[in-house]
Scaffold this motif. Sequence first.
Motif: not given
Lengths: 161, 407
Positions: A86-90, A109-113, A149-153
């Motif tokens: 898991l990754v956390a990003e600002r 956001m949550r549905t898409e990524t 991938e999710g965070v990048d999206a």
Amino acid sequence: MSAPRLRSTPLPGIGVQYDLVTRDHRHLSVVAHRDGTRTVNVYRSDDPDSCAQSLRLTTAEAGSLIDALMPSHHSPSLLYTTDLGLVAERVEVGATSRWNGRLLGDTRMRTETGASIVAVLRRAEAIPSPAPDFRLAGGDTVIVIGTREGVDAAAAILGQE
Amino acid sequence: MHSAVLLIEFGSIILGLGLLGRVAARFQFSPIPLYLLAGLAFGEGGLLPLGASEEFVATGAEIGVILLLLMLGLEYTASDLVSNLKSHYPAGLVDFCLNALPGAAAALLLGWGPVAAVVLAGVTWISSSGVIAKVLGDLGRVGNRETPVILSILVLEDLAMAVYLPIVTALVAGAGLLSGSLTLAIALGVAGLVLFVALRYGRLISRFVSSDDPEKLLLVVLGLTILVAGVAQELQVSAAVGAFLVGIALSGEVAEGAHTLLSPLRDLFAAVFFVFFGLHTDPASIPPVLLPALALAIVTACTKVATGYWAARRAGISVRGRWRTGGTLVARGEFSIVIAGLAVTAGIEPSLGPLATAYVLLLVILGPLTARYTEPLATRWALRRESAKAQEQAPALEKQEQTSVGD
């Protein structure tokens, strides 16, 4: 690989000392003073009980040093990477962003990524777990947690003009 | 009129101390000896006797002792003390035997009687935590492996003070055996109770005292401390111990806040205390006790080094670290003066005050030097001895080789 063991010794009246022996058998320690300052010690090779260098850092200096010591330092937006993948990003919401002034729910956001927005930083305040009816604004910093991938999206969605 | 004189006198004392403190800072040593000398210069038989502010200075000195001990208590939590006592008591015992007994013996040799012997034992026993903590920081040794050993000895000494001070208070008050042991029982009971309460309910007490507003925190902590100190004094337990116990009972955030707020107050009143002690010593009475003080200082410097060496060896520190531990512990200071002050105000043995002053003056200056140089000197000495031994053995080796060649 398990994390190296950090041995802690209380120093009554001063604070706590944390000792680390590296894989090359070099000895390093940090004294956490009670006023928040830190002392970083490197030991002498001919006299392993004694410090060759003893460097006192203010709270802010210690904070900068921690940033530089983090293995992920090259990516300043990254908060923390765990072994779980898991990754956390600002992610910044720009002034020209499409979402400036729109509801958070509209980003889907949550549905898409699959990534979650855990907090929004606005000026000096932090809004934890914003609801879908939260209205984003330009200049907000959004904290997103998810897979790489999710965070990048998520960053791509938030970056839409 | 009177108040103007008081202000002028008190103001010049404080200003003088401030300037002396600056001088001390420039040469990087403790200002304590300068404060003592300043006290000697004023007061009885000195250059410039003070009149009007005497009573005020006396009260200030009393508050100084209370604050010194309160801050000492704030440094530790009750669990620090208990865990230290459990794991390091042998070092504490060795420390007591090697350093308290020479003081007691010296007092008996000088023919001063048993009460003075107990007081002088305390003077030579307790190292100066203030000076030693500063020396450790200045020499960059806070992270050294021997530092926890040094600190644990200091903690044990401070804990021992909580038992020792009431004994001395009872003794110098001239209490009989019965009332003396009653006082002692009360003191030990109170100390034990406070430790227990602090361990169990420290958070509750801290929450009661706690306040976000620094002004209220300062007033509550200061008020509580002086009140408890007064009650302790009334019970013949010694105000200083009362203050120490208040410090122990406070913990966490409150202790830290109080520490920052009270540090400047402590510095002010502790300086006044040293001056006050000097004021009550006639400079003319020092030369006759200078030789005994010097002898006592040398002997107890050596016994402290031995104590440190032993304690560090017990903790598995290498030889050089053992010498450093010993050298660092030599400094005596504020608490030796606190102990001697009890005897002086009670009027025990007139030469005790001058002797303690001279003794502390010597060791508070010598302490930082031994901390710095004991280990390099010991190491150089060991090297020289080794090379001498090697030279002795070298010819013998050659002979052996020759004979083996001859064979």
